[in-house]
Scaffold this motif. Structure first.
Motif, mmCIF file in Angstrom:
data_model
loop_
_atom_site.group_PDB
_atom_site.id
_atom_site.type_symbol
_atom_site.label_atom_id
_atom_site.label_comp_id
_atom_site.label_asym_id
_atom_site.label_seq_id
_atom_site.Cartn_x
_atom_site.Cartn_y
_atom_site.Cartn_z
ATOM 1 N N THR A 157 0.828 -1.210 0.000
ATOM 2 C CA THR A 157 0.000 0.000 0.000
ATOM 3 C C THR A 157 0.860 1.257 0.000
ATOM 4 O O THR A 157 0.554 2.243 -0.693
ATOM 5 N N PHE A 160 2.557 1.593 -3.667
ATOM 6 C CA PHE A 160 1.768 1.801 -4.882
ATOM 7 C C PHE A 160 0.515 2.622 -4.583
ATOM 8 O O PHE A 160 -0.580 2.080 -4.425
ATOM 9 N N ARG A 161 0.672 3.881 -4.510
ATOM 10 C CA ARG A 161 -0.452 4.822 -4.431
ATOM 11 C C ARG A 161 -0.496 5.580 -5.757
ATOM 12 O O ARG A 161 0.071 6.665 -5.895
ATOM 13 N N LYS A 162 -1.117 4.961 -6.733
ATOM 14 C CA LYS A 162 -1.198 5.526 -8.091
ATOM 15 C C LYS A 162 0.214 5.807 -8.620
ATOM 16 O O LYS A 162 0.651 6.950 -8.807
ATOM 17 N N ARG A 163 0.947 4.721 -8.856
ATOM 18 C CA ARG A 163 2.355 4.834 -9.255
ATOM 19 C C ARG A 163 2.593 4.047 -10.526
ATOM 20 O O ARG A 163 1.992 3.008 -10.761
ATOM 21 N N GLU A 202 0.335 2.689 -14.969
ATOM 22 C CA GLU A 202 0.032 3.215 -13.637
ATOM 23 C C GLU A 202 -0.913 2.249 -12.931
ATOM 24 O O GLU A 202 -1.941 1.844 -13.496
ATOM 25 N N VAL A 203 -0.551 1.888 -11.726
ATOM 26 C CA VAL A 203 -1.340 0.908 -10.965
ATOM 27 C C VAL A 203 -1.607 1.457 -9.558
ATOM 28 O O VAL A 203 -0.859 2.294 -9.053
ATOM 29 N N THR A 204 -2.680 0.975 -8.973
ATOM 30 C CA THR A 204 -3.003 1.316 -7.580
ATOM 31 C C THR A 204 -2.646 0.134 -6.692
ATOM 32 O O THR A 204 -2.362 -0.978 -7.174
ATOM 33 N N ASP A 205 -2.698 0.375 -5.406
ATOM 34 C CA ASP A 205 -2.372 -0.703 -4.471
ATOM 35 C C ASP A 205 -3.378 -1.852 -4.574
ATOM 36 O O ASP A 205 -3.009 -3.028 -4.448
ATOM 37 N N GLU A 206 -4.666 -1.551 -4.820
ATOM 38 C CA GLU A 206 -5.668 -2.612 -4.944
ATOM 39 C C GLU A 206 -5.421 -3.460 -6.186
ATOM 40 O O GLU A 206 -5.593 -4.689 -6.164
ATOM 41 N N GLU A 207 -5.003 -2.824 -7.281
ATOM 42 C CA GLU A 207 -4.686 -3.584 -8.485
ATOM 43 C C GLU A 207 -3.476 -4.482 -8.269
ATOM 44 O O GLU A 207 -3.436 -5.627 -8.748
#
Length: 439
Positions: A157, A160-163, A202-207
């Motif tokens: 988490t 990867f916050r929109k990274r 770009e990925v989020t933590d949930e992805e």
């Protein structure tokens, strides 16, 4: 009273008036009372006035003694004809009971409004019951893995916050997976999968969590297999091995209870003869489950001889599953190896194919040390499958992924608690999603 008057009218008689009160008796019992004396001074007639005629004074009749009935009161009339007491009481009780039931029914109708008929609950289908059981187990699994989940997902988490998933992000992800005890080989395989499918995006933590669950499940799926039991062997012999403290004896007890509930005849062999607590623990579980326990006659007895006698007795009494406990003194590797080999050699005199399963029990709290234990015991005996215990007290649940990637041995069971129901067959998808905290 109205009811009784109505009953009396039916019978054709009027209610009897209450008798007058009796005069109190002042004489002794058995004697007739005498005449009452006049009270006060006698009354004299007034003097006659002159010229007025005086009427003659009436002379009272002579005194006669009254009869006893006259003195007591009015002579009682003969009683009217009545029903026999038994019939009268029975009729009265019958009418009173009918009236009471009518009144109670009327009160009930006033107090309780008429209820609409409720539809019957649908019967629970076997598939629904199985789904409910699976959901309950998955909930316990997630709870047991909570510490391992926190260790893994907290880092994911924060990373990867929109990274964008570039090389630097992938290196950090690999370090995170290794720190979570997934092992170097498994971490490298997962990161390579991310590089092929999501590099530069770009990925989020949930992805990332969802993708991690898919990659971990792919590693675990080939090793997720239940331990086969063949009751027709009479018995199917399961040799349980592992280091002291991993939970061998407790695992044997839990498996025995589950097999007994499945309708199989099960017996225990307390083969850790140098540890009195292990023998006592199996005897307690044997009493609970009704399983026979083959225990040594004294501490430190020959484990191979005990296994031989137990297998011989099991074949004679129709036991279907024989669970054999063993010692786990890994500090004396050569002596332990020789003892295990002797146990197997002696049992094969009774059944050339025994043991039919060799279950290695591992403690999840040991982390990467579990890999070394697998290597050591594979040198001693032909391990056929693994059981990983104590996941509820560990933050190193990722070691199961490392074991699957390193050895490819079937993982038969995982344990997340002390109850028998907390040891269940291993399922890859549930474990992977529970490890990353997904529902």
């Amino acid at each position: 009273m109205a009811l009784k008057d109505w009953i009396s009218r039916i019978r054709g008689k009027a209610p009897e008036p209450p008798p007058p009160p009796e005069a109190p008796l002042t004489t002794a019992p058995g004697q007739l009372p005498g005449p009452e004396a006049p009270q006060g001074a006698p009354t004299m007639p007034p003097p006659a006035s002159p010229g007025i005629p005086v009427p003659p004074v009436p002379v009272p009749p002579p005194y006669t003694t009254p009869s006893p009935q006259a003195r007591i009161g009015t002579v009682a009339e003969p009683p009217a004809e009545i029903l026999p007491p038994a019939e009268d009481d029975a009729a009265l009780r019958e009418v009173e009971a009918a009236e009471a039931e009518a009144e109670a029914a009327a009160e009930t109708e006033e107090a309780e409004p008429e209820r609409e008929p409720q539809p019957e609950a649908p019967a629970v289908l076997p598939a629904e019951a199985e789904e409910a059981a699976r959901t309950g187990w998955f909930s316990r699994l997630r709870t047991g893995l909570s510490r391992s989940t926190a260790r893994l997902t907290d880092s994911v988490t924060s990373l990867f916050r929109k990274r964008r998933l570039d090389e630097e992000a992938l290196e950090e992800l690999e370090e995170t997976l290794i720190a979570a005890d997934l092992g170097v080989a498994a971490a490298h395989r997962i990161v390579e999968g991310f590089r092929r499918t999501r590099f530069g995006k770009e990925v989020t933590d949930e992805e990332v969590k969802a993708a991690l669950a898919e990659e971990i499940a792919a590693i675990l799926a080939p090793v997720a297999a239940p331990m086969p039991i063949e009751p027709a062997r009479s018995p199917h012999v399961v040799l349980v091995v592992g280091v002291n403290g991993t939970g061998k004896t407790t695992t044997i007890a839990k498996l025995g209870q589950q097999y007994r509930e499945a309708g199989l005849r099960c017996a225990f062999v307390a083969g850790d003869t140098f540890r009195a607590a292990a023998v006592e623990q199996l005897q307690i579980w044997g009493d609970r489950t009704g399983a026979r326990v083959h225990a040594p006659v004294k501490e430190g007895a020959d484990a191979a001889g005990l296994a031989f006698d137990a297998l011989t007795a099991a074949r004679a009494d129709g036991t279907q599953v024989l669970l054999v406990d063993t010692a786990g003194r890994l500090h004396n590797k050569s002596a332990l190896m020789e003892e295990l080999r002797k146990v197997i050699r002696v049992m094969r005199r009774v059944d050339p194919e025994a043991p039919h399963s060799v279950l290695l029990v591992l403690d999840a709290t040991t982390g990467q040390n579990a890999l070394q234990q697998v290597k050591v015991f594979k040198e001693m005996v032909a391990v056929t499958g693994l059981a990983v215990t104590k996941l509820d007290g560990s933050a190193k649940g990722g070691v199961v992924v490392a074991l699957a990637q390193e050895f490819g041995l079937p993982v038969h069971f995982v344990g997340v608690g002390e109850k028998a129901a907390d040891l269940r067959p291993f399922t890859a998808r549930d474990y992977a999603r529970g490890l990353v905290g997904l529902p």
